[in-house]
Motif scaffolding. Structure first.
Motif, PDB file in Angstrom:
ATOM      1  N   ARG A 347       0.860  -1.181   0.000  1.00 39.36           N
ATOM      2  CA  ARG A 347       0.000   0.000   0.000  1.00 39.36           C
ATOM      3  C   ARG A 347       0.901   1.237   0.000  1.00 39.36           C
ATOM      4  NH1 ARG A 347      -3.152  -3.150  -1.487  1.00 39.36           N
ATOM      5  NH2 ARG A 347      -5.268  -3.569  -0.737  1.00 39.36           N
ATOM      6  N   SER A 348       0.294   2.437  -0.011  1.00 37.40           N
ATOM      7  CA  SER A 348       1.025   3.706   0.009  1.00 37.40           C
ATOM      8  C   SER A 348       2.042   3.793  -1.126  1.00 37.40           C
ATOM      9  CB  SER A 348       1.732   3.904   1.368  1.00 37.40           C
ATOM     10  OG  SER A 348       0.823   3.805   2.426  1.00 37.40           O
ATOM     11  N   ASN A 349       1.553   3.532  -2.333  1.00 36.70           N
ATOM     12  CA  ASN A 349       2.423   3.605  -3.521  1.00 36.70           C
ATOM     13  C   ASN A 349       3.643   2.702  -3.410  1.00 36.70           C
ATOM     14  OD1 ASN A 349       0.733   5.480  -4.805  1.00 36.70           O
ATOM     15  ND2 ASN A 349       1.734   7.191  -3.743  1.00 36.70           N
ATOM     16  N   GLY A 350       3.432   1.532  -2.809  1.00 42.02           N
ATOM     17  CA  GLY A 350       4.509   0.568  -2.698  1.00 42.02           C
ATOM     18  C   GLY A 350       5.433   0.782  -1.522  1.00 42.02           C
ATOM     19  N   GLN A 351       5.155   1.787  -0.678  1.00 38.86           N
ATOM     20  CA  GLN A 351       6.040   2.093   0.445  1.00 38.86           C
ATOM     21  C   GLN A 351       5.695   1.329   1.722  1.00 38.86           C
ATOM     22  OE1 GLN A 351       8.790   4.089  -0.126  1.00 38.86           O
ATOM     23  NE2 GLN A 351       7.962   3.753  -2.192  1.00 38.86           N
ATOM     24  N   THR A 352       4.560   0.634   1.719  1.00 37.39           N
ATOM     25  CA  THR A 352       4.123  -0.106   2.904  1.00 37.39           C
ATOM     26  C   THR A 352       3.830  -1.550   2.520  1.00 37.39           C
ATOM     27  OG1 THR A 352       3.132   1.873   3.892  1.00 37.39           O
ATOM     28  CG2 THR A 352       2.402  -0.254   4.748  1.00 37.39           C
ATOM     29  N   LEU A 353       4.452  -2.478   3.215  1.00 29.82           N
ATOM     30  CA  LEU A 353       4.207  -3.898   2.982  1.00 29.82           C
ATOM     31  C   LEU A 353       2.997  -4.341   3.802  1.00 29.82           C
ATOM     32  CD1 LEU A 353       5.337  -6.578   1.711  1.00 29.82           C
ATOM     33  CD2 LEU A 353       6.538  -6.918   3.891  1.00 29.82           C
ATOM     34  N   VAL A 354       2.137  -5.157   3.205  1.00 27.30           N
ATOM     35  CA  VAL A 354       0.958  -5.669   3.902  1.00 27.30           C
ATOM     36  C   VAL A 354       1.196  -7.125   4.285  1.00 27.30           C
ATOM     37  CG1 VAL A 354      -1.523  -6.090   3.795  1.00 27.30           C
ATOM     38  CG2 VAL A 354      -0.540  -4.146   2.560  1.00 27.30           C
ATOM     39  N   LEU A 355       1.196  -7.393   5.599  1.00 26.16           N
ATOM     40  CA  LEU A 355       1.167  -8.773   6.076  1.00 26.16           C
ATOM     41  C   LEU A 355      -0.303  -9.119   6.279  1.00 26.16           C
ATOM     42  CD1 LEU A 355       2.571 -11.350   7.144  1.00 26.16           C
ATOM     43  CD2 LEU A 355       2.472 -10.324   9.416  1.00 26.16           C
ATOM     44  N   LEU A 356      -0.839  -9.933   5.373  1.00 25.77           N
ATOM     45  CA  LEU A 356      -2.259 -10.259   5.374  1.00 25.77           C
ATOM     46  C   LEU A 356      -2.462 -11.609   6.036  1.00 25.77           C
ATOM     47  CD1 LEU A 356      -4.875  -8.988   4.110  1.00 25.77           C
ATOM     48  CD2 LEU A 356      -4.519 -10.547   2.180  1.00 25.77           C
ATOM     49  N   MET A 357      -3.419 -11.696   6.957  1.00 25.28           N
ATOM     50  CA  MET A 357      -3.734 -12.971   7.623  1.00 25.28           C
ATOM     51  C   MET A 357      -5.234 -13.229   7.548  1.00 25.28           C
ATOM     52  SD  MET A 357      -3.112 -14.290  11.574  1.00 25.28           S
ATOM     53  CE  MET A 357      -1.415 -14.832  11.362  1.00 25.28           C
ATOM     54  N   LEU A 358      -5.601 -14.448   7.166  1.00 21.19           N
ATOM     55  CA  LEU A 358      -7.002 -14.846   7.189  1.00 21.19           C
ATOM     56  C   LEU A 358      -7.371 -15.291   8.600  1.00 21.19           C
ATOM     57  CD1 LEU A 358      -9.686 -15.511   5.764  1.00 21.19           C
ATOM     58  CD2 LEU A 358      -8.771 -17.797   5.330  1.00 21.19           C
ATOM     59  N   CYS A 359      -8.403 -14.654   9.147  1.00 21.25           N
ATOM     60  CA  CYS A 359      -8.877 -15.029  10.482  1.00 21.25           C
ATOM     61  C   CYS A 359      -9.929 -16.136  10.402  1.00 21.25           C
ATOM     62  CB  CYS A 359      -9.467 -13.821  11.197  1.00 21.25           C
ATOM     63  SG  CYS A 359      -8.393 -12.356  11.194  1.00 21.25           S
ATOM     64  N   GLY A 360     -10.835 -16.030   9.415  1.00 23.78           N
ATOM     65  CA  GLY A 360     -11.856 -17.057   9.265  1.00 23.78           C
ATOM     66  C   GLY A 360     -12.884 -16.656   8.234  1.00 23.78           C
ATOM     67  N   ARG A 361     -13.726 -17.611   7.857  1.00 23.04           N
ATOM     68  CA  ARG A 361     -14.834 -17.373   6.927  1.00 23.04           C
ATOM     69  C   ARG A 361     -16.116 -17.857   7.573  1.00 23.04           C
ATOM     70  NH1 ARG A 361     -10.835 -19.919   3.688  1.00 23.04           N
ATOM     71  NH2 ARG A 361      -9.889 -18.524   2.139  1.00 23.04           N
ATOM     72  N   SER A 362     -17.232 -17.187   7.280  1.00 26.41           N
ATOM     73  CA  SER A 362     -18.534 -17.642   7.757  1.00 26.41           C
ATOM     74  C   SER A 362     -19.440 -17.862   6.561  1.00 26.41           C
ATOM     75  CB  SER A 362     -19.152 -16.624   8.712  1.00 26.41           C
ATOM     76  OG  SER A 362     -19.494 -15.430   8.019  1.00 26.41           O
ATOM     77  N   THR A 363     -20.362 -18.814   6.703  1.00 24.17           N
ATOM     78  CA  THR A 363     -21.321 -19.099   5.643  1.00 24.17           C
ATOM     79  C   THR A 363     -22.714 -18.711   6.094  1.00 24.17           C
ATOM     80  OG1 THR A 363     -21.569 -21.363   6.449  1.00 24.17           O
ATOM     81  CG2 THR A 363     -19.962 -20.990   4.717  1.00 24.17           C
ATOM     82  N   GLU A 364     -23.626 -18.596   5.123  1.00 25.93           N
ATOM     83  CA  GLU A 364     -25.007 -18.247   5.436  1.00 25.93           C
ATOM     84  C   GLU A 364     -25.627 -19.338   6.292  1.00 25.93           C
ATOM     85  OE1 GLU A 364     -26.422 -15.533   4.838  1.00 25.93           O
ATOM     86  OE2 GLU A 364     -25.473 -14.608   3.101  1.00 25.93           O
TER      87      GLU A 364
END
Length: 420
Positions: A347-364
């Motif tokens: 993000r921020s025009n490539g100046q910020t690295l994103v450490l993305l973590m999946l917490c969970g998914r819910s279904t209907e």
């Protein structure tokens, strides 16, 4: 005897992938997979067999890919003492021939008319049988599914579903490199060869899959961002999407295969994820920090402790419907299980690295008809139990298949392959 009968047998069994020019001496090594050799003759024979089977894609490229994977599969099986018996090999050959309504002898004769040796067919079957035995042994303890998962799979609105086999390239494109990245992406979008796409992934992609030529395991189409689904379903195997703009990047996807899957979970209602922002973009320091954070966090809640003395903007946790997720985040999350992380995005025009973590998914939530169904209501007291057993078996098989695909991708990433 019609060779077209054989083609019907293999259409759903053979995945597409990468072959170049054969060596002048057909019996000289053309490819080495660690210490195992593939000769030019084997490449020529496998390509001829695939051509007779009318396999999708380029037979030469597919022959190379299959034989490399066969070496890895047989090597993995032998490492734990798995070796099919002569009877099992013959049964496997007969079963494959039976898909074309031919006996084993008739099938071999039909191949011979096209210049394909019996040993080529035998080697093909041997690798498949050895791999099936290996994955049953290797992943049997990990294949169990919970009763809750089975309940969800049996709810209304759950049915067979399409799944796709993709390769990906995510090219970083901060403002100063946007034009260059777009030009590279436009060139790659014209590729129809999996070998060329994989080479481009190794050279340009920022995702972890670059080590495996961008190849991803099978995914349910419902796990992918809604905006991406119609684009992928409009492709033929081997075709590549137009460049897709994402924040600070350009994404491309090659369709390697598509099929109707078995039982699936319900449509995902919400996705819970966390983004931990690290200054520095894709610098070595920022990536090192991401590895440290990922090693200390087994679940999203752990990130709160890591970020407690940092600015509040450092950690962002969201729970959103899939349609409201940013496309790049949605696609990265589709590849993760809860607790897993990705560092493909910035993000921020490539100046910020994103450490993305999946917490969970819910279904209907939906009523479970199995809970209310009266035994024998349809005249068959065993029907509800039989249906549940079928669903359970389908879910187990799909889980084993996914584990096996991921394991094979890991074997390939760690192998020393020359001559590709």
């Amino acid at each position: 005897m019609q060779l077209s009968l054989i083609r019907l047998a293999a259409a759903a069994l053979i995945a597409v992938a990468p072959l170049g020019a054969a060596a002048q001496n057909l019996f000289a090594p053309a490819i080495r997979v660690d210490e195992r050799v593939i000769t030019g003759y084997e490449l020529q024979q496998r390509a001829a067999m695939l051509d007779l089977l009318n396999s999708p894609g380029n037979p030469q490229e597919l022959a190379r890919e299959q034989l490399i994977e066969d070496r890895l599969k047989v090597g993995a099986a032998r490492s734990v003492g798995v070796a099919p018996t002569e009877e099992e090999i013959l049964e496997g050959m007969a079963e494959f021939a039976g898909r074309a309504n031919l006996s084993r002898e008739e099938f071999i004769q039909a191949l011979a008319q096209g210049g394909v040796e019996e040993e080529t067919f035998r080697d093909f079957v041997y690798a498949g049988v050895a791999w099936r035995q290996f994955i049953r042994q290797r992943f049997a303890s990990e294949a169990n599914v919970t009763e809750t998962t089975v309940d969800r799979a049996m709810r209304p609105g759950t049915s067979s579903n399409v799944r796709v086999l993709l390769s990906e390239i995510i090219i970083p494109a901060p403002p100063q490199r946007a034009a260059e990245a777009q030009a590279i992406a436009e060139q790659i979008s014209s590729y129809t060869s999996e070998a060329r796409f994989s080479a481009a992934a190794r050279e340009y992609s920022a995702t972890r899959s670059r080590e495996n030529g961008g190849r991803l395991p099978w995914q349910d189409i419902t796990e992918l961002p809604p905006v991406l689904r119609p684009i992928l379903l409009g492709l033929q195997p081997g075709e590549v999407t137009d460049p897709l703009p994402i924040e600070n990047g350009v994404a491309l996807f090659q369709l390697r295969g598509v099929e109707e899957a078995g039982y699936t979970m319900q449509e995902v209602a919400t996705v819970d994820y966390a983004a931990y922002y690290i200054p520095g973009g894709r610098t070595a320091e920022a990536l090192a920090r991401a590895r440290v954070v990922a090693s200390r966090a087994d679940r999203c809640d752990d990130l709160y402790g890591i970020a407690q003395n940092e600015p509040r903007s450092r950690l962002d946790r969201q729970t959103l419907p899939p349609a409201e997720l940013p496309t790049d985040i949605a696609f990265e999350l589709s590849k993760l299980d809860p607790g897993e992380t990705s560092t493909a995005l910035t993000r921020s025009n490539g100046q910020t690295l994103v450490l993305l973590m999946l917490c969970g998914r819910s279904t209907e939530n939906a009523p479970d008809p199995a809970a209310d169904a009266a035994p024998g209501a349809d005249g068959d007291e065993d029907a509800p139990r039989t249906r549940r057993e079928e669903v359970t078996l389908g879910l187990r098989n799909r889980r084993v298949q996914r584990l096996a695909e991921n394991y094979l991708a890991e074997l390939r990433a760690n192998a020393r392959i020359t001559g590709e």
